[in-house]
Design a protein around this motif. Structure first.
Motif, mmCIF file in Angstrom:
data_model
loop_
_atom_site.group_PDB
_atom_site.id
_atom_site.type_symbol
_atom_site.label_atom_id
_atom_site.label_comp_id
_atom_site.label_asym_id
_atom_site.label_seq_id
_atom_site.Cartn_x
_atom_site.Cartn_y
_atom_site.Cartn_z
ATOM 1 N N ALA A 1 0.822 -1.213 0.000
ATOM 2 C CA ALA A 1 0.000 0.000 0.000
ATOM 3 C C ALA A 1 0.857 1.265 0.000
ATOM 4 N N GLY A 2 0.462 2.220 -0.834
ATOM 5 C CA GLY A 2 1.095 3.530 -0.837
ATOM 6 C C GLY A 2 2.470 3.566 -1.460
ATOM 7 N N THR A 3 2.853 2.536 -2.201
ATOM 8 C CA THR A 3 4.193 2.509 -2.792
ATOM 9 C C THR A 3 4.091 2.289 -4.305
ATOM 10 N N GLY A 4 5.142 2.680 -5.000
ATOM 11 C CA GLY A 4 5.246 2.416 -6.417
ATOM 12 C C GLY A 4 4.477 3.414 -7.270
ATOM 13 N N ALA A 5 4.646 3.252 -8.572
ATOM 14 C CA ALA A 5 3.996 4.135 -9.537
ATOM 15 C C ALA A 5 3.420 3.305 -10.675
ATOM 16 N N ARG A 6 2.357 3.825 -11.300
ATOM 17 C CA ARG A 6 1.787 3.205 -12.491
ATOM 18 C C ARG A 6 2.400 3.836 -13.730
#
Length: 272
Positions: free
Chosen positions: A168-173
């Protein structure tokens, strides 16, 4: 591949000493997604049903799972993919004997490892395979119905249940357009073939469509693609039917809408 993806099942033909086939099914969605945080644990259940009036057996095992726009699928060793969560997953039982028209549960637990350096980003996934065991085969404890071994072709069905953990709340699309071209025109069809890759960190199942504009800038409509699951590093091929569009020159806006502010687009000129 929520279907998030369509149901995934695998049909395999093998040569065995029996003419019987296992007849089982998995109840519910063949993907289970969970937003989690490092150090957490969560549980899930896969329900397997016997669709026959006789006892049936099934086995469960783990695999990694990736796919490519060319149509190839890779079921690697558990944990071989850098984004695999297979080593976080434990399950039981691994062998099922299901009574006639009955159901049994495969329980699984996912233990998310701690991440003190905050290196875990986005989505991690793997697959549990549920495979029917043919009666009278070497793996089966049940004899064939007629107790006679016969050489023949048997269909074995495997169900692949995807287990995806989203930090949750991490990374990018992010989306990468690999190739866009018209195909099928020799068959009086106009199919816009769009190959896209998930080049980000987060799994998604985006809406995909093409909007066409004529030479006067007037829209000639939106043409939808299919909603496919896309994990980081995987790719899919869309085939969008433009056969109903009159011949001409158009600007094509290809849109990949992953929800919220995550909308990606590319523009192309089409002439047919």
């Amino acid at each position: 591949m929520k279907k998030w993806s369509p149901r995934i099942a695998f049909l395999i033909s093998v040569c065995v000493f029996s003419n019987m086939k296992a007849q089982i099914s998995v109840i519910g969605e063949l993907s289970q997604d969970k937003d989690v945080r490092p150090g957490e644990k969560y549980e899930g259940v896969i329900v397997v049903k016997n669709d026959t009036n006789e006892p049936q057996e099934a086995k469960v095992n783990q695999t990694d799972y990736t796919f490519h726009f060319s149509g190839t699928n890779n079921y690697g060793e558990p944990g071989s993919n850098p984004r695999s969560n297979a080593r976080w997953v434990t399950f039981s039982p691994s062998f099922l004997t299901i009574p006639p028209q009955g159901m049994m549960a495969v329980n699984f637990v996912v233990n998310i490892p701690p991440d003190p350096e905050k290196k875990m980003l986005g989505t991690y996934w793997s697959m549990l395979m549920i495979e029917g065991i043919p009666k009278g085969s070497a793996e089966s404890s049940l004899p064939p119905k007629d107790n006679k071994a016969q050489m023949g072709i048997m269909q074995i069905i495997r169900y692949g249940v995807q287990i995806a953990s989203h930090i949750a709340g991490t990374g990018a699309r992010n989306i990468k357009f690999l190739d866009v071209k018209l195909v099928g025109q020799e068959k009086n069809k106009r199919i816009l073939q769009v190959d896209i890759e998930n080049s980000g960190d987060i799994g998604m199942r985006p809406e995909i469509y093409v909007e066409l504009f004529d030479e006067k800038g007037m829209t000639r409509g939106k043409f939808p693609g299919s909603k496919y699951r896309l994990y980081p590093g995987t790719s899919v091929r869309q085939a969008i039917d433009l056969s109903s569009v009159p011949a001409g020159t158009y600007k094509a806006l290809v849109v990949v809408d992953a929800g919220g502010d995550d909308v990606f687009g590319a523009q192309y000129t089409l002439k047919f």
